[in-house]
Design an enzyme around this catalytic site. Structure first.
Site, PDB file in Angstrom:
ATOM      1  CB  THR A 204      -1.145  -1.527  -9.596  1.00  0.00           C
ATOM      2  OG1 THR A 204      -2.347  -2.282  -9.528  1.00  0.00           O
ATOM      3  CG2 THR A 204      -0.677  -1.177  -8.196  1.00  0.00           C
TER       4      THR A 204
ATOM      5  CG  ASP B  18      -4.677  -7.856  -8.638  1.00  0.00           C
ATOM      6  OD1 ASP B  18      -3.741  -7.980  -7.828  1.00  0.00           O
ATOM      7  OD2 ASP B  18      -5.683  -7.154  -8.392  1.00  0.00           O
TER       8      ASP B  18
ATOM      9  CD  GLU C 236     -15.629  -4.855  -4.301  1.00  0.00           C
ATOM     10  OE1 GLU C 236     -14.549  -5.411  -4.029  1.00  0.00           O
ATOM     11  OE2 GLU C 236     -15.695  -3.809  -4.950  1.00  0.00           O
TER      12      GLU C 236
ATOM     13  CD  GLU D  49      -9.805  -2.641  -9.568  1.00  0.00           C
ATOM     14  OE1 GLU D  49      -8.939  -2.413  -8.707  1.00  0.00           O
ATOM     15  OE2 GLU D  49     -11.027  -2.396  -9.389  1.00  0.00           O
TER      16      GLU D  49
ATOM     17  CD  GLU E 172      -3.059  -0.724   0.124  1.00  0.00           C
ATOM     18  OE1 GLU E 172      -2.968   0.352  -0.494  1.00  0.00           O
ATOM     19  OE2 GLU E 172      -3.944  -1.548  -0.087  1.00  0.00           O
TER      20      GLU E 172
END
Length: 1026
Positions: free
Chosen positions: A1012, A576, A693, A926, A283
């Site tokens: 990302t 991912d 989700e 996304e 993070e």
């Protein structure tokens, strides 16, 4: 006088207007200052606002869209054609000058058939599972504490496992490879298309400004805004995550004043302290470091304090890489007490968190000319590449959890350093004294052990206990002196040795004799640390035991699965971004490292072969999703595909499309379109127009032939439907048989009752009856069916019936104690008196009794009407009819159709969905990310229309007074909001929406590469040596 005053007014207004024009002119040219010596000769006070040492080279600012009052008015700046790639310290192995795709290198895009697996029931744990890989412990909700007198700060520690200078991996140098163009060659847009695009862009910008204003007003310098209540939250170390994450978005949208204010506020962030005891590496890297570096790049290097803070943060994070195998501890305990101790990477590290650090540390190394940052992430890449070459359970991809410790403690006969603490060793003599087998002890005779400090000469404080922290595991500790001062003759149970325990090498046979009772307990060597028990000179200790031992307590190994057994593989949460960074790191390095190209090609081969599937949907839309795979290592035989539809996986369309262009795999571009359109379909299928989700659908066996079949869909929802219908048929047949049997029994009872009544009538007529049938033994229905006769008439009489008749029954059924009676009428027995009554008198009495009842009821109704509403107004209730009425049978099982309809209604399943794992929407980016990539790569304007429908649905469901909030259920039209606004809402989601309606030269994919977290980093220019 009046003219003079008007002249003065006009003069003042003219002066004001002139100043405004000059100011606007100055603001309009804000981003157009060239990076020349003239620009750097700015006033000293302005230069001092940003501080920090300048980088080796600076970049020209990215093209921005200026603030405007109307959608049509904007100013933009051309992107620079040069790149800030610094010269490297050392060169790496030379690579090819260019990469040309050949027909042999383009794989055949043929998706294999899939075997649909029925959905399973979703447990409550799975329902509430947060699918984001950065969820807890990445996010921690901490209470807001008031200031304390002392604050602990991070301090740079001496490395326990330093990398020798000659072994540092340097950035690859040379002329960047000429990589094929990614973006479509756009034509000039029509005036109508431009007006429509700018209107949409203006609306996106308006929503961003509303959310930013709410954050600035209610949560400034905190991590996140609570958009419903106007509070703030600090789940990420309290370092103003939203502020840092939004910097480059402010610049791209042309919000100059807001950007400048935020850039100044960056200096107020103290990365050396936090209310959290650990730092989430993933993070912190993608949000903070990525945000600072991107803001520095897009602003052309003007704000040097951004790079200074990024370097400051990088130094802190480098402590997490100080492990024996240089794999990072993903939750770095930064406080000096723990940071000063040796530590290892986790034995259960998340793949996405481990493999998604490369872009940010690479860019930091490029801008600072410090190779240590690149070395840190290059070693992770090499470890992943080695693991991919060795092979996993599903070749080409990795499991979701990784043992990154580099330590194999299960290998037998491990040679350990001689400096292992004596308390941690196991004496062979004591081991021999252990009884074989299980010998239970009497709990009453076992005394609770009490720690006592072993007396040391000169120590006057006998009441103080010392705590020893175990090596490499700061969360575990033991009290020194525990069980060392037990009474003489007391035998302590020896702990059973497991495979992962540290075992000291057995001494020669001559030393195996049991020590005498007077032998003192061995103490730590003076060459070891008093707290950790590790050698003070770790490199020397490692050299003494050789390279076969894992640095102090185990055999070294590479990356391995965190747990044996069935492995889980997917492109979803937890995995991912590791795969996403393979092609993006290739771009950031200018194509000079073929490792990332090789790793991506192996990955995409596995994805095509095992993971991609086409769902069966009502409109027969040709879309694809990437599911999750489980296998024990033989996918040809034991592979299981779960047809998952996860929001996090929606990034894959953009990744596959971009990689198809840069690696020359044109066939993959069609797959990318179908993947991106799959997520668009998921948005359009729900009540709110927002994708959940997590969910599952029904996969088609063939990706080429997939037509909607409701019967097959229902069978997928209820695989036991045939058995369910069979159970229903058996139940109905059994119920009918029971009812027929009951009816036959009732008919037989009626016949017997009639016969008994006839017999009673005959006895009454003959006058010798002693056992007439009692009235209470006959139901009302049975009384109505009796034939007319004197006997039946007596039975049909309405109450009250003489009690004496019931008491004269002599049937065995009524042989019960009789109540005490009195003979009041001349001592005549009651039974005889009742029998002698005349039948005509009984009928007269019965008629009088009915008349009395009728009159009494009528008077009661009149009385009720007097105190309430009139009788005439009382509605008459219709007499219920039971002729065609069907009653619900709770014991009847559901049919296949009834069960499926119930499942669909209870779960609010949209057509085509099988289960809903998580109904939330937390402002994720996304799906729109892949839509933006598809628009930029193909130039097809229909992607803009799809994106706009998504934007309108999201804004309608998430808007609040202070910003935008996540919602609990995308299938509920009430839009119940969670009161959370993640920082990626401003950093990613709204940025992608804005870029979707920007001109193609704003953050061009041929000049920038986004991490990302959607932070754009400058790519090197092909042909310009680095």
């Amino acid at each position: 006088m009046l003219r003079y005053r008007r002249y003065r007014v006009f003069l003042i207004l003219a002066a004001i207007l002139t100043l405004v024009i000059v100011r606007l002119r100055h603001t309009r040219d804000w981003a157009q200052y060239p990076l020349t010596a003239g620009f750097e000769n700015t006033p000293a006070q302005k230069e001092g606002n940003y501080g920090g040492s300048p980088p080796v080279k600076t970049t020209t600012p990215a093209k921005i869209e200026k603030a405007k009052e109307t959608p049509r008015s904007k100013t933009q700046q051309k992107l620079a054609s040069s790149t800030p790639t610094p010269k490297n310290v050392a060169s790496s192995t030379p690579v090819a000058e260019g990469l040309k795709s050949t027909p042999e290198s383009v794989p055949q895009i043929v998706l294999p058939d899939r075997e649909p697996l029925p959905p399973t029931k979703v447990s409550m744990e799975e329902e509430e599972l947060d699918l984001h890989p950065v969820a807890p412990p990445g996010r921690q909700e901490l209470p807001a504490f008031s200031a304390v007198p002392t604050t602990i700060h991070w301090e740079k520690q001496v490395e326990h496992f330093p990398v020798p200078a000659e072994s540092i991996i340097h950035l690859p140098t040379g002329v960047p490879v000429k990589i094929p163009k990614i973006q479509h060659a756009f034509n000039d847009e029509t005036p109508t298309a431009k007006i429509n695009r700018e209107k949409r862009q203006s609306k996106v910008k308006e929503e961003f400004k509303r959310a930013w204003t709410g954050y600035k007003k209610h949560a400034w310098l905190h991590d996140e805004l609570s958009p419903v209540t106007g509070n703030f939250r600090d789940p990420f170390c309290g370092w103003a995550a939203t502020l840092v994450d939004s910097l480059d978005t402010l610049w791209i949208m042309g919000l100059e004043d807001e950007f400048e204010e935020a850039a100044k506020a960056i200096d107020m962030i103290d990365f050396t302290t936090s209310p959290r005891s650990d730092i989430p590496m993933f993070e912190t890297t993608i949000r903070y470091m990525g945000g600072l570096l991107a803001a520095y790049d897009v602003s052309g290097g003007k704000y040097k304090n951004l790079l200074t803070k990024a370097k400051e943060l990088g130094e802190i994070l480098m402590g997490a890489f100080d492990t024996p195998n240089r794999m990072p501890a993903l939750y770095y305990r930064w406080k000096p007490t723990f940071a000063s101790q040796p530590h290892r990477a986790g034995q259960r590290s998340n793949l996405a968190e481990l493999g998604s650090l490369s872009m940010e540390f690479t860019r930091l190394s490029q801008l600072t000319n410090d190779p240590r940052y690149y070395d840190a992430v290059a070693r992770i890449t090499l470890a992943l590449s080695d693991w991919q070459d060795r092979g996993t359970q599903l070749p080409g991809v990795f499991p979701d959890n990784v043992d990154a410790s580099g330590c194999n403690r299960t290998v037998a006969d491990v040679q350990l350093p001689k400096s292992v603490p004596a308390e941690a060793s196991i004496s062979p003599a004591k081991d021999a004294e252990e009884p074989i087998g299980f010998q239970p002890v009497d709990p009453e005779n076992v005394k609770e052990p009490r720690p006592r400090k072993k007396k040391v000469k000169g120590d006057t404080n006998d009441l103080m206990l010392e705590v020893q922290v175990l090596p490499g595991e700061p969360s575990k500790a033991q009290i020194l002196g525990w069980a060392e001062d037990l009474p003489v003759g007391h035998k302590q149970k020896q702990k059973k040795v497991s495979k992962r325990d540290t075992v000291e090498e057995k001494p020669p046979a001559a030393d195996l004799a049991s020590p005498s009772p007077n032998t003192p307990t061995p103490t730590l060597s003076p060459t070891t640390d008093r707290i950790t028990g590790l050698p003070l000179d770790i490199p020397a200790a490692k050299a003494a035991v050789g390279d076969t031992v894992g640095n102090w307590d185990c055999v070294i190994q590479g990356l391995e699965p965190a747990s044996p057994g069935r492995g889980k593989f997917s492109m979803g949460g937890g995995q991912d971004s590791t795969y996403e960074y393979f092609p993006k790191e290739y771009l950031l390095l200018g194509g000079l490292d073929e490792t990332y190209r090789k790793m991506y090609l192996k990955t995409i081969d596995a994805v095509r072969k095992w993971m991609l599937y086409r769902p069966m949907v009502p409109d027969n839309r040709d879309i694809l999703f990437s599911g999750s795979i489980t296998t024990m290592g033989d996918p040809e035989l034991d592979l299981k595909l779960s047809a998952d539809v996860e929001h996090l996986t929606c990034f894959i369309g953009g990744m596959v499309g971009m990689s198809a262009k840069i690696f020359g795999i044109e066939g993959d571009l069609e797959i990318a379109k179908r993947l991106a359109d799959g997520c668009v379909w998921a948005y359009e299928s729900t009540l709110t127009g927002i994708m959940p989700e997590g969910a599952t659908v029904m996969p088609c066996k063939s990706s080429e032939h997939c037509t909607w079949n409701e019967t097959a869909y229902w069978e997928f929802l209820d695989p036991t439907g045939a058995q369910r219908d069979e159970n229903l048929r058996e139940y109905i047949a059994n119920k009918a048989a029971r009812e027929a049997e009951k009816k036959a029994q009732e008919e037989a009872a009626k016949v017997a009752l009639r016969a008994e009544a006839e017999l009673a009538n005959a006895e009454v007529r003959s006058g010798n009856s002693t056992s007439p049938l009692a009235e209470e033994d006959i139901s009302d229905y049975e009384l109505d069916t009796l034939p007319d006769s004197p006997g039946s008439a007596a039975l049909k009489k309405d109450k009250p019936v003489s009690l004496h008749k019931r008491q004269t029954v002599s049937s065995p059924k009524f042989e019960v104690p009789k109540p005490i009676t009195h003979n009041f009428q001349g001592s005549v027995p009651a039974a005889k008196l009742a029998i002698s009554q005349d039948t005509h008198e009984q009928k007269a009495n019965a008629k009088t009794m009915y008349q009395q009842k009728f009159e009494h009821t009528e008077s009661e109704l009149a009385s009720m009407a007097a105190v309430g509403r009139p009788v005439a107004n009382i509605p008459e209730s219709p007499t219920p009819t039971t002729q065609n009425q069907v009653f619900y049978d709770p014991g009847q099982p559901l049919s296949h159709k009834e069960y499926v309809e119930q499942v669909i209604n209870q779960q609010s399943l949209p057509p085509g969905f099988a289960t809903i794992k998580s109904r939330k929407y937390i402002l994720r980016p996304e799906a729109i990310e892949s839509v933006w990539y598809m628009y930029r790569i193909t130039g097809d304007e229909t992607w803009q229309d799809k994106g706009w429908r998504m934007f309108e649905s999201i804004i309608n469901a998430t808007s609040t007074k202070h910003g935008h909030s996540a919602i609990y259920d995308v299938l509920d039209g009430d839009h119940y909001q969670i009161d959370e606004m993640e920082s990626f809402w401003l950093a990613e989601t709204l940025k992608y929406f804005y870029l979707l309606y920007s001109t193609p030269d704003v953050i061009s994919l041929d000049e920038w590469v986004l991490n990302t977290e959607a932070h754009p980093l400058k790519r090197p220019v092909a042909g310009v040596k680095t």
